[in-house]
Write a protein that holds these residues in place. Structure first.
Motif, mmCIF file in Angstrom:
data_model
loop_
_atom_site.group_PDB
_atom_site.id
_atom_site.type_symbol
_atom_site.label_atom_id
_atom_site.label_comp_id
_atom_site.label_asym_id
_atom_site.label_seq_id
_atom_site.Cartn_x
_atom_site.Cartn_y
_atom_site.Cartn_z
ATOM 1 N N LEU A 123 31.298 22.059 41.513
ATOM 2 C CA LEU A 123 29.995 21.031 42.116
ATOM 3 C C LEU A 123 31.871 20.377 44.054
ATOM 4 O O LEU A 123 30.709 19.570 44.516
ATOM 5 C CB LEU A 123 30.571 19.654 41.284
ATOM 6 C CG LEU A 123 29.443 18.730 41.477
ATOM 7 C CD1 LEU A 123 28.436 18.447 42.083
ATOM 8 C CD2 LEU A 123 29.650 17.521 40.312
ATOM 9 N N THR B 104 26.071 21.853 35.941
ATOM 10 C CA THR B 104 26.425 20.144 36.700
ATOM 11 C C THR B 104 25.425 19.296 36.102
ATOM 12 O O THR B 104 25.401 18.632 36.817
ATOM 13 C CB THR B 104 26.591 20.251 38.225
ATOM 14 O OG1 THR B 104 25.352 21.012 38.729
ATOM 15 C CG2 THR B 104 27.555 21.706 38.469
ATOM 16 N N THR C 195 25.553 13.672 38.682
ATOM 17 C CA THR C 195 25.064 15.162 39.592
ATOM 18 C C THR C 195 24.317 14.938 40.685
ATOM 19 O O THR C 195 24.736 14.934 41.873
ATOM 20 C CB THR C 195 25.059 16.586 38.849
ATOM 21 O OG1 THR C 195 26.248 16.670 38.022
ATOM 22 C CG2 THR C 195 25.669 17.781 40.118
#
Ligand code: KIV
Length: 300
Positions: A79, A106, A117
């Motif tokens: 991420l 994620t 996210t």
């Protein structure tokens, strides 16, 4: 957290200034029947080039895992790495709709994780929207992210994040059952609130049936001409990646060869002494140089 100027969506989150207009433009292109052009980009130079070329949408795809970061699979990118690439792309464009691709691991396990996210892509990287792969359980994730005020692009057909090795990176929807499932998934994603859907590596005849049933734009990659727009990976279309690539890749430039040739010319000139010339260097006034010589110890 964010240093971007923002449009506030009441009760939800903040998106970059002009986001609503950029999104409305995509819907208007779909209504007008104007093909939508999407290109991936992962840095400031790529995003600037896309903006200068009049591209409609920039996707900071998780394909950056392969073409920028050198991972074997899109499943390997983190991420933080995706956010770093996305922030760089945002610095290269203020006017093009920018979509961040939620990386593998994620968003899938819960709605809360998907929203958290997606928020990072908007608030920390200035995205106008996010993309995620799949339908089924992901429909709930789409609804949750949309409810948080973040537009979502869906993705059906070949889902690279689901591929555990290269043999799974193949066309989808070549049997009636699989094709029907892809069409149903796309329609379900539209109902869940997606503003657009990527259709990857699906026979043209299947995409045509799909596109005719969707109101939101279907953006194809290896999905034939009947969809509402096309996307290619920056490095593929510019000939930066080596090899022919997937069946659907068409090269519009040969940048890798041109880069190597340019670097070779630079190396040749350095080795021959042809570079640098006086016009490539800075000058110092003679009296300053004289003073400098007085100030530094004599060699040896
Ligand atoms: O990551 C990516 O580049 C993508 C495109 C293939 C749509 O998801």
């Amino acid at each position: 957290m964010s240093s971007h100027s923002v449009d506030t969506v009441p009760g939800t989150t903040t998106r970059p200034a002009g986001s609503a207009e950029r999104l409305a433009r995509i819907a208007a292109l779909r209504r007008a029947g104007t093909p939508i052009v999407m290109v991936t980009a992962y840095d400031v130079a790529g995003a600037r080039a896309c903006q200068a070329a009049g591209i409609d949408i920039i996707l900071v795809g998780d394909s950056g895992a392969n073409v920028v970061l050198g991972y074997a699979s899109t499943r390997d990118v983190s991420l933080d790495e995706m956010l770093m690439l996305t922030r760089a792309a945002r610095r290269g464009t203020s006017s093009v709709l920018l979509i961040g691709d939620l990386p593998f691991g994620t968003y899938e396990s819960s709605d809360d994780l998907a929203v958290a996210t997606a928020l990072r892509f908007v608030e920390e990287a200035g995205c106008d929207a996010v993309k995620l792969e799949g339908a089924g359980e992901m429909l709930s994730r789409v609804r949750a992210v949309v409810a948080a005020g973040i537009p979502v692009m869906g993705h059906v057909g070949l889902l690279p994040q689901g591929a555990r090795d290269a043999s799974e990176l193949r066309a989808r929807g070549r049997s009636a059952d699989e094709a029907r499932q892809i069409i149903e998934d796309a329609l379900a994603l539209e109902r869940a609130g997606c503003f657009s859907i990527v259709v990857e590596a699906v026979p043209a005849a299947v995409s045509e049936l799909l596109a005719a049933r969707l109101t939101v734009p279907a953006i194809g990659i290896g999905a034939g001409a009947a969809v509402h727009g096309q996307v290619l990976v920056y490095h593929d279309l510019l000939g930066i990646t080596e090899g022919a690539g997937a069946k659907f890749v068409k090269r519009y430039a040969e940048i890798a060869a041109e880069s190597a040739a340019g670097i070779r010319r630079f190396a040749d000139e350095v080795r021959s002494g042809a570079y640098p010339q006086p016009e490539h260097t800075y000058r110092i006034a003679p009296e300053e140089l004289e003073e400098l010589r007085r100030q530094i110890p004599t060699r040896g």
